[in-house]
Structures are given as C-alpha cells and as structure tokens.
Design an enzyme around this catalytic site. Structure first.
Site, PDB file in Angstrom:
ATOM      1  N   CYS A 151      77.499  41.329  28.361  1.00 49.73           N
ATOM      2  CA  CYS A 151      77.025  40.076  28.867  1.00 49.73           C
ATOM      3  C   CYS A 151      75.549  39.952  29.240  1.00 49.73           C
ATOM      4  O   CYS A 151      75.260  40.831  30.023  1.00 49.73           O
ATOM      5  CB  CYS A 151      78.101  39.485  29.975  1.00 49.73           C
ATOM      6  SG  CYS A 151      77.410  38.184  30.841  1.00 49.73           S
ATOM      7  N   GLY A 152      74.665  39.297  28.814  1.00 40.89           N
ATOM      8  CA  GLY A 152      73.385  38.960  29.208  1.00 40.89           C
ATOM      9  C   GLY A 152      73.312  38.531  30.688  1.00 40.89           C
ATOM     10  O   GLY A 152      72.450  39.161  31.347  1.00 40.89           O
ATOM     11  N   HIS A 153      74.132  37.607  31.075  1.00 36.20           N
ATOM     12  CA  HIS A 153      73.936  37.222  32.451  1.00 36.20           C
ATOM     13  C   HIS A 153      74.405  38.555  33.543  1.00 36.20           C
ATOM     14  O   HIS A 153      73.716  38.527  34.513  1.00 36.20           O
ATOM     15  CB  HIS A 153      74.970  36.093  32.755  1.00 36.20           C
ATOM     16  CG  HIS A 153      74.658  34.983  31.837  1.00 36.20           C
ATOM     17  ND1 HIS A 153      73.447  34.024  32.175  1.00 36.20           N
ATOM     18  CD2 HIS A 153      75.343  34.517  31.049  1.00 36.20           C
ATOM     19  CE1 HIS A 153      73.602  33.137  31.539  1.00 36.20           C
ATOM     20  NE2 HIS A 153      74.647  33.208  30.533  1.00 36.20           N
ATOM     21  N   CYS A 154      75.292  39.254  33.086  1.00 36.14           N
ATOM     22  CA  CYS A 154      75.702  40.438  33.819  1.00 36.14           C
ATOM     23  C   CYS A 154      74.621  41.660  33.867  1.00 36.14           C
ATOM     24  O   CYS A 154      74.074  42.052  34.915  1.00 36.14           O
ATOM     25  CB  CYS A 154      77.032  41.124  33.219  1.00 36.14           C
ATOM     26  SG  CYS A 154      78.336  39.916  33.073  1.00 36.14           S
TER      27      CYS A 154
END
Length: 534
Positions: free
Chosen positions: A76-79
């Site tokens: 996950c890029g946000h993570c």
C-alpha cells in the site's frame, strides 16, 4: 527433502540409512524450533514500533494501556508514506517516557487479526485502551508525526487543564494564539463531560476548564459557557450551554473548528501550513480570491473580500490564494494560470463543482450577492474542458474531453467503455497498456468504442469521479444508462464484459441513470473531485 534423500541414497545400505534417520531427526527438531519461534509472544520492535501478530497481540495489550496499532499492507502506497512519520511518532513518545506506544500489524499476513478488527482498507489505525480488545477506538488525528503524537498525548494525560484562579487563567489565555476554556459550575455535569470528549478529539487546540466563581465573574459569565480565545479577528467567541439541551459533541467540535479559523484564510506553506485547517474544518463551500501579491492594486481587493466574509461564516470559507507563491500549485485544478488573476471562484466541496464570478466588481456587495446566488442554486457551475486533439477519434482509444463527452458517450448506436484517469495516478499508468490493447482489439467494431478522459482537465455536470481509475460503460440505446465496471483490470476480463453486453456473470454491475442535460446547457466536463488512486 529428507524423504527424497532417503530414496536416492538407498543403495548406500543400512549404515548410511541410519545416518539419514539421524539427520531426519535433527531436521525435525530444527523445524520444531522454527515453529516455536513463530509462536512466541515476545514483543519485537522496528524503529520503536512494536511488531505485532496473533501470538503476541494479547501480551502487547496487557503491557501497554495506551496502544495505537496500524493495520497495513506492505504494497500500500499510503502505508509506505506513513511509515517514516509513524516511526518518528513512536520514537518521540518513547523518549518522553509516555505510557502511549505504537504498534503495527501486517494485515495481509495476520488475516485472523484483520478479520477480528474489521480491517477493510489500509492503513487503518485503532487505539486499544487498558487492554480492551473488543472496543478499540478509531484514530481520528492527522496522519503525520506531530498529529499522531498530539493525539496520543491528549489521551495519555488530562484532556483539559484545571484553571484555579484568575492568574492561571490569564496565563493560559495568553499562552497561545488559540485556547479553549470551558466554564462549568459543576465539572461532573453532562455538559462538562461532553467538553472533555471534544478536548480528546480536537488535539490541535489547548483546552482549559474552570469552575471557580471568581473566574465566571472575571470573564463576565453567569452560566455555563465554552469560550474560544484568539489573538485575531474578534478576539473571543462564546458558545453558551443550552440549559435544556446541553452540549452536543459533533456540534461543539464543528463550532470550534469553524471559529478557530481566521475570517479570511490564506493558502500558505510556511512554518505552519494552512491546508490542514482549511480542509479539516469541513466547511461546505470555499470562496477563493486568486491574486498576485506583488501587485498593490490586487492586494487592495482583499478589503471587499474580508468585508463580505462575515455574513457566511460556517457556511462559506473565504480563502486568499497567491498565484505567485504556494497557491500556484492549485491553479491547474481550476485550469488557470497566474495571468488569470485577479479572479474569484466558489467551490462546492461535496462534489468539487466550481462557480466563476463575473469580474466586473470585487466589492463586498457584489461578492455577497454572488455567494448567496450560488447557495440558492441560481448559478450554474463553471465546467472546465481541454481542447480535443486533432486525431482524437482516429486512435484505437478515443480521447474524450468535456466538450465531446456527451455526444460520444451517449451515442445511442454505440456501446462506449470509458476510462476516467489522472496523469499522475500510478494505478492508471499500470493499466494503460491493457487499455491500449483493448482499443486495438475493438478498433474495427462499429458498435463498440474504447475511450479515455483525463479527469484532472475535464469536468462533467452529471457524473462525479471519486477515484482513479474509474471505468464506466455506456450501453447503446435510449435511456442514458451508465454501468460502473468494478472487476479485474485485464484485457480478457474487459473483453468478456464487453461481449456480454456490459455484464460479468460473477459480479452483476450496478446500473444508474445519468440525468439528461437541460435545454441550452453546454457539453459538460467533470473535474477531479478527490485526488485518490484506487
């Protein structure tokens, strides 16, 4: 591997077979040791963040009364973007000897934990209090190191400082640009408890609480009141507690958010960026004055803008955007350049519809009239559209813009499959080759059109795009039907969808109606409502 070894070396005889059996026992012992290690409830850390799994989760809850847990996915890029800030917050809290600790769970590997806590998106943060596993609290703070630290500190200590006398109250009021004091004759009342709850959530404001009669008198109060003190605009805003209805958590939070903003905000990226305040206040409309701050004549336009703002507080947030400074970054969202300043736009935040005011006058009267007309539904949105490329309809994938969308998507003789994308979206980039291949496959079909539209440069009146990429299928025939495609993003599944008339047997598509254009309406485009990849 041991059994293969036994079979391949059987000719060596009984003696060697005995050695192999010994080796098998050793291997089994090593496997058991590895299994024991996996099942251990030891608490390990990475950058001061507890690494949690199903075997040590209970121990972590028992040892830490305030435990914030991030459920994440490695891909996950946000993570990935949150990880450095999350680790920094964990280190800060540990260095302060705070009882608050941070942990993380790989929800893709720890499926049981993810299921237990209802993890449906990433990252998802939950706070576990006093070992309570059944009712964790959702994290509601900012997703940066400072925001996480403040949110946890507020829960680790008293949410509001008790002010005993006028000296401590005066010092508290002058300590920061914004402070909140709740004046309650009974600190055990329901209204006071609501105040404490709000203090827990609104962590970017310092909260004090007062009960002493001398403090009521010193601040001119006779009944329970929440006071917001500020070193700008009117200086103080009072929110009296209704004797019959008391305080309501959401409404008090909203009032504090709204009134803690300056009457006119400036979109800046200085030591304390204002974007979090502007968008965090949840005010439904934003009125923007774009100007060049190097021009004295344009600076003077702020007077009328300021004078108009007071009538709409809480309903419309007035914001000044310097087109030569940090505000230049938002100009593409409005299809504007610095040369367009000075100009005014009103944005309806629920759908990002934009409304342009005629530039004949920047007076407070003209601005108030325009804003009220938009609120009353008397002004049509200003829709942006790029110009169509010369070869837009000769390519395998047709390039749609706002001006051409209506005539193509709702052609009753064709089935039109449209990809709504953003140039910066990585998911859009990943599926670009598949979409081009799909266009090649159907380029000679008279009844099927494969198309795409850049939703950051084009807006549509009756279709709202919430994330990228979004795929919509517009079937041939009357009725202005639209089907949202939500299945796998590969050429074969796309083809199956098209050959079945816009339906996949394993996942029935949701069909909606697109309202027709009104007589005299221009071809509508549709802008970027929320800058999300999905």
């Amino acid at each position: 591997l041991v059994w293969l070894l036994v079979l391949s070396l059987a000719w060596l005889g009984l003696a060697l077979r005995g050695e192999e059996e010994d080796g098998e026992v050793v291997a089994e012992e090593e496997d058991m040791e590895e299994e024991d290690e996996v099942l251990s409830d030891e608490l390990e850390e990475e950058d001061d963040v507890l690494v949690l799994h199903e075997h040590n989760f209970a121990r972590a809850l028992s040892e830490h009364r305030l435990l914030l847990v991030e459920f994440y996915a490695p891909w996950c890029g946000h993570c990935q973007r949150l990880a450095p800030a999350y680790a920094q917050a964990a280190t800060t809290l540990r260095n302060e000897s705070s009882p608050a600790r941070l942990g993380k769970v790989d929800a893709t590997a720890q499926v049981a934990l993810a299921s237990e806590f209802g993890i449906t998106s990433y990252p998802m943060l939950k706070l576990f209090l006093d070992g309570n596993r059944t009712h964790p609290l959702a994290y509601t703070g900012r997703m940066d190191a400072e925001g996480i630290v403040r949110w946890m500190q507020r829960r680790a200590g008293p949410s509001a400082t008790l002010l005993q006398d006028t000296d401590t109250a005066a010092a508290f009021v002058s300590s920061q640009d914004l402070v909140v004091i709740g004046f309650f004759k009974d600190l055990g009342s329901e209204a006071a408890q609501v105040f404490y709850e709000v203090a827990n959530e609104v962590v970017d404001l310092p909260f004090g609480v007062a009960q002493a009669a001398e403090l009521f008198q010193a601040y001119g109060l006779s009944a329970d009141t929440v006071c917001l003190f500020k070193k700008f605009d009117e200086g103080r805003t009072d929110f009296p507690v209704d004797p019959a209805q008391g305080l309501e958590t959401a409404e008090l939070t909203r009032l504090l958010r709204v009134h803690s903003l300056k009457l006119v905000m400036e979109f800046t990226d200085e030591a304390r960026p204002t974007s979090n305040q502007i968008f965090g206040a949840r005010i439904p409309h934003h009125m923007l004055l774009f100007l060049n701050k190097t021009s004295s004549s344009q600076l003077a336009l702020q007077d009328g803008f300021q004078a108009a703002a007071g009538a709409f507080r809480g309903e419309v947030l007035f914001v000044v955007v310097d087109v030569t400074g940090y505000g230049a970054g938002v100009l593409p969202f409005f299809s504007m350049t610095p040369a367009d300043a000075p100009t005014l736009r009103l944005v309806k935040m629920e759908n990002n519809r934009k409304y342009r005011m005629d530039q004949d006058s920047f007076s407070d009267t003209a601005i108030r009239t325009f804003v009220q007309a938009v609120l009353d539904g008397k002004v049509k949105p200003h829709l942006i559209s790029a110009e169509p490329p010369e070869d837009w309809d000769t390519r395998p994938v047709k390039v749609l813009v706002g001006k051409t969308f209506e005539q193509v998507a709702f052609d009753e003789t064709k089935n039109v499959f449209v990809k709504f994308y953003a140039p910066w979206c990585s998911h859009c980039q990943e599926m670009a080759a598949a979409w081009e291949e799909l266009g090649e496959r159907y380029k000679d079909r008279e009844d099927i059109v494969i198309a795409e539209m850049d939703s950051t440069a084009n807006e549509l009146e009756n279709i709202t795009i919430h994330g990228f990429p979004t795929l919509h299928y517009f079937p041939a025939g009357p009725g202005r039907k639209m089907v949202e495609y939500k299945s796998a993003r590969d050429v074969e599944t796309f083809s199956k969808f098209l050959e079945n008339g816009g339906v996949l047997p394993e996942e029935p598509a949701a069909v909606s109606e697109v309202p027709p254009l009104r007589a005299g309406d221009p071809f509508p485009p549709q802008g970027v409502p929320q800058r999300l990849c999905r």
